[in-house]
Design an enzyme around this catalytic site. Structure first.
Site, PDB file in Angstrom:
ATOM      1  N   ARG A   1      36.533 122.228 -23.399  1.00 39.19           N
ATOM      2  CA  ARG A   1      35.160 122.158 -22.929  1.00 39.19           C
ATOM      3  C   ARG A   1      34.946 121.201 -21.753  1.00 39.19           C
ATOM      4  O   ARG A   1      34.307 121.548 -20.759  1.00 39.19           O
ATOM      5  CB  ARG A   1      34.214 121.712 -24.050  1.00 39.19           C
ATOM      6  N   THR A   2      35.447 119.980 -21.883  1.00 40.79           N
ATOM      7  CA  THR A   2      35.084 118.972 -20.880  1.00 40.79           C
ATOM      8  C   THR A   2      35.638 119.364 -19.511  1.00 40.79           C
ATOM      9  O   THR A   2      34.912 119.379 -18.517  1.00 40.79           O
ATOM     10  CB  THR A   2      35.586 117.585 -21.315  1.00 40.79           C
TER      11      THR A   2
ATOM     12  N   LYS B   1      56.652 111.147 -14.096  1.00 44.18           N
ATOM     13  CA  LYS B   1      57.743 110.426 -13.418  1.00 44.18           C
ATOM     14  C   LYS B   1      57.533 108.922 -13.494  1.00 44.18           C
ATOM     15  O   LYS B   1      58.262 108.153 -12.893  1.00 44.18           O
ATOM     16  CB  LYS B   1      57.793 110.841 -11.934  1.00 44.18           C
TER      17      LYS B   1
ATOM     18  N   ARG C   1      40.311 112.205 -17.954  1.00 45.19           N
ATOM     19  CA  ARG C   1      40.509 111.997 -19.400  1.00 45.19           C
ATOM     20  C   ARG C   1      41.894 111.399 -19.596  1.00 45.19           C
ATOM     21  O   ARG C   1      42.861 111.827 -18.956  1.00 45.19           O
ATOM     22  CB  ARG C   1      40.407 113.313 -20.166  1.00 45.19           C
TER      23      ARG C   1
ATOM     24  N   HIS D   1      33.079 108.594 -24.506  1.00 48.50           N
ATOM     25  CA  HIS D   1      33.050 109.946 -23.932  1.00 48.50           C
ATOM     26  C   HIS D   1      31.623 110.136 -23.388  1.00 48.50           C
ATOM     27  O   HIS D   1      30.822 110.886 -23.959  1.00 48.50           O
ATOM     28  CB  HIS D   1      33.386 110.964 -25.019  1.00 48.50           C
TER      29      HIS D   1
HETATM   30  N1   CP Z   1      33.924 117.931 -26.772  1.00 55.62           N
HETATM   31  C1   CP Z   1      35.075 117.811 -26.108  1.00 55.62           C
HETATM   32  O1   CP Z   1      35.398 116.750 -25.538  1.00 55.62           O
HETATM   33  O2   CP Z   1      35.855 118.939 -26.136  1.00 55.62           O
HETATM   34  P1   CP Z   1      37.239 119.109 -25.391  1.00 55.62           P
HETATM   35  O3   CP Z   1      38.222 118.148 -26.039  1.00 55.62           O
HETATM   36  O4   CP Z   1      37.626 120.545 -25.569  1.00 55.62           O
HETATM   37  O5   CP Z   1      37.045 118.738 -23.955  1.00 55.62           O
END
Ligand code: CP
Length: 308
Positions: free
Chosen positions: A51-52, A80, A101, A129
């Site tokens: 999603r993110t 590396k 991320r 998040h």
């Molecule tokens: N909600 C969320 O962070 O989903 P993903 O891990 O799929 O990005």
């Protein structure tokens, strides 16, 4: 130029602005189709995501911009031995804004200290998040019509769940939020959150182990999966993974206008039979995630539609 590392980097007024702008985009997406023309978003994902990453990319595409990036550390020069700082400095030569991320807490913050383009934390370890929090706030606003005076049950892995940590922090600035924390003892929210958020602000909260006993009180239930990737041993994960499974039977005593949220991915903690219940909001939540990220990208790049 600013970065978004922690949900508290945004004031309540800025969150209100983002929610309002997301609402305008939902109503009139055609007005925003070219606002990021020639702009580039880099998605640097050192940890899995559906999603993110894809909502960031869809958001930039719907604003008329372009996207580049990688979806695993293995396909980048991190494999590396390159540092996060060096990766960010390199990518800043190619992009106007970065969404990152990383499994290590603080990695996006480190990156932000080495670049002169905005960095957005798209999830750092078990820490924060913030764009999921914006998604959750937009969902609550759209579904409940307000961000205050709500009873919210957070259920599942409250220890490792970064979406829970970020949302609790963000909601602590709104009046009249009644927090009910539903988890096994081993998966309770970290002490630092209890001290820095609840105790510091004089906010009361309730900790319970059974969701059934509090279900009738809830306006919102925020379900979470048990975060397998953050456990030190598999046996503990297996023992705890099915602590909570929300099914139609457990919803029997819930309010008719309960909103069921989940940041997803779901493993086993919400029965698929719940998906057809009008109270299930978690796939709407996915959709809201794209619109709030469109609003965020526009705001961080300082671009506007003519009407705004
Ligand atoms: N909600 C969320 O962070 O989903 P993903 O891990 O799929 O990005």
């Amino acid at each position: 130029m600013r970065h978004l590392i922690d949900p508290m980097d945004l004031s309540v007024e800025e969150i209100d602005h983002l929610i309002e702008l997301a609402g305008k985009i939902i109503d009139h997406p055609e007005k925003y189709r070219e606002v990021c023309r020639y702009k580039k978003l880099a998605t640097l994902f050192f940890e899995p995501s559906t999603r993110t990453r894809l909502s960031f990319e869809a958001a930039m595409m719907e604003l008329g911009g372009n996207v580049l990036g990688f979806s695993s550390a293995d396909s980048s020069s991190a494999a590396k031995g390159e540092s996060v700082a060096d990766t960010a400095r390199a990518v800043a030569c190619y992009a106007d804004i970065i969404a990152m991320r990383h499994p290590k807490e603080g990695a996006p913050l480190v990156a932000s200290q080495y670049v002169d383009i905005p960095i957005i934390n798209a999830g750092d370890g078990g820490h924060n998040h913030p764009t999921q929090t914006l998604t959750d706030l937009l969902t609550i606003k759209q579904e409940k019509g307000r961000l205050d005076h709500l009873t919210i049950g957070f259920c599942g892995d409250l220890k490792f769940g970064r979406t829970v940590h970020s949302l609790i922090k963000a909601l602590s600035r709104y009046e009249g939020i009644n927090y009910i924390l539903i988890s096994p003892e081993e998966l309770q929210i970290p002490e630092y959150l209890k001290k820095e958020v609840f105790e510091k602000k004089g906010i009361t909260y309730q900790e319970v182990e059974r969701m059934e006993e509090v279900m009738p009180e809830l306006d919102i239930i925020y379900m979470t999966r048990v975060q397998r990737e953050r456990f030190f041993n598999e046996a503990d994960y297996i023992r705890l993974k099915d602590s909570y499974i929300l099914d139609m039977d457990k919803l029997k005593n819930a309010k008719e206008d309960l909103a069921i949220l989940h940041p997803l991915p779901r493993v086993n903690e919400i029965s698929v039979k719940v998906d057809d219940d009008p109270r299930a909001c978690y796939f709407k939540q996915v959709n809201y995630g794209k619109y709030i990220r469109m609003a965020l990208i526009m705001t961080m790049l300082g671009v506007k539609a003519d009407e705004d």
